[in-house]
Design a protein around this motif. Structure first.
Motif, short mmCIF file in Angstrom:
data_model
loop_
_atom_site.label_atom_id
_atom_site.label_comp_id
_atom_site.label_asym_id
_atom_site.label_seq_id
_atom_site.Cartn_x
_atom_site.Cartn_y
_atom_site.Cartn_z
N LEU A 30 0.83 -1.20 0.00
CA LEU A 30 0.00 0.00 0.00
C LEU A 30 0.87 1.26 0.00
N GLU A 31 1.95 1.23 0.77
CA GLU A 31 2.84 2.39 0.83
C GLU A 31 3.52 2.66 -0.51
N GLN A 34 -0.26 2.24 -4.10
CA GLN A 34 -1.67 2.37 -3.72
C GLN A 34 -2.63 2.34 -4.91
N ASP A 35 -2.14 2.51 -6.12
CA ASP A 35 -3.00 2.41 -7.30
C ASP A 35 -2.99 1.02 -7.92
N TYR A 137 -8.66 -2.04 -6.15
CA TYR A 137 -7.48 -1.28 -5.74
C TYR A 137 -7.03 -1.71 -4.35
N ARG A 139 -5.71 0.08 -2.18
CA ARG A 139 -6.09 1.11 -1.20
C ARG A 139 -7.52 0.92 -0.68
N ASP A 140 -8.35 0.20 -1.44
CA ASP A 140 -9.74 -0.03 -1.04
C ASP A 140 -9.95 -1.36 -0.32
#
Length: 171
Positions: A30-31, A34-35, A137, A139-140
Motif C-alpha cells: 500500500l505504501e 496504492q493504485d 485497488y 487502497r480499497d
C-alpha cells in the motif's frame, strides 16, 4: 485476511540480491503501490494438504538465502518449455511459486506445468476450489469486509463437507 504476511518470489527483495522468497505485507504494498489492483483468492484444503504446503513453504523460508528469482524460467515460459520442478525447487518466479505450492495440495490452478504458469493464468483461474474474495485497488482493501465474506464461505464449505460426509455414510 489482514494480509500481514504475504509470501512472494520476486526479483528484488531484502534477503538476497538475486531475489527469491520473501515475506511482505499488504501495508508495504500500500505504501508503494496504492493504485495497484490486487486479487485475493481463498482455497479450502484438507488439513493434511495444508501441512504439506506449509512444510514446503517452511523449507524455502529456512533456506531463503538459497532461493533466487528464476530469470531463466521466464525464457522457459516464453518458449513453452515445460520442465518438472523438483521437491527442492528454489528458483522460480512468483506465479510458478503459487502454482508449485498449490500443486502440492493437489490443486491445479491451470492446465500447464508449474514452471509455465504465468500471472495471467492465475488471474484467470477456473478451478471450482478457488474462491475470489476481492479484486480491486489495494487502497480499497477492507479486511473487515473480507473477513465477513471469508466466514460465509467457510460456513458454506463446512456445510458442504458435512453433507458430503453424510452422503458417503448413508450410501
Amino acid at each position: 485476511t489482514k494480509l500481514n504476511k504475504l509470501y512472494s518470489f520476486n526479483a528484488d527483495n531484502k534477503t538476497n540480491k538475486l531475489g527469491g522468497i520473501s515475506i511482505e505485507s499488504i501495508q508495504e504494498y500500500l505504501e508503494k503501490y496504492q493504485d495497484a489492483i490486487i486479487k485475493v483468492n481463498c482455497i479450502f484444503v484438507k488439513e493434511k494438504d495444508f501441512d504439506i504446503v506449509k512444510r514446503s513453504l517452511d523449507h524455502m523460508l529456512d533456506n531463503k538465502r538459497n532461493t533466487t528469482y528464476g530469470y531463466r524460467n521466464i525464457f522457459n515460459i516464453l518458449l513453452g518449455k515445460a520442465k518438472e520442478m523438483n521437491q527442492d525447487a528454489m528458483s522460480m518466479v512468483c506465479s510458478q511459486f503459487v502454482s508449485y505450492l498449490m500443486h502440492k495440495a493437489n490443486i491445479d490452478l491451470s492446465d500447464k506445468s508449474d514452471n509455465l504458469v504465468t500471472p495471467q493464468d492465475l488471474a484467470n483461474i477456473t478451478n471450482p476450489k478457488v474462491y475470489q474474495i476481492y479484486e480491486g485497488y489495494i487502497r480499497d482493501y477492507d479486511y473487515k469486509k473480507i473477513n465477513r465474506i471469508f466466514r460465509k464461505l467457510k460456513t458454506k464449505a463446512l456445510v458442504i463437507k458435512e453433507s458430503l460426509i453424510d452422503m458417503i455414510c448413508t450410501i
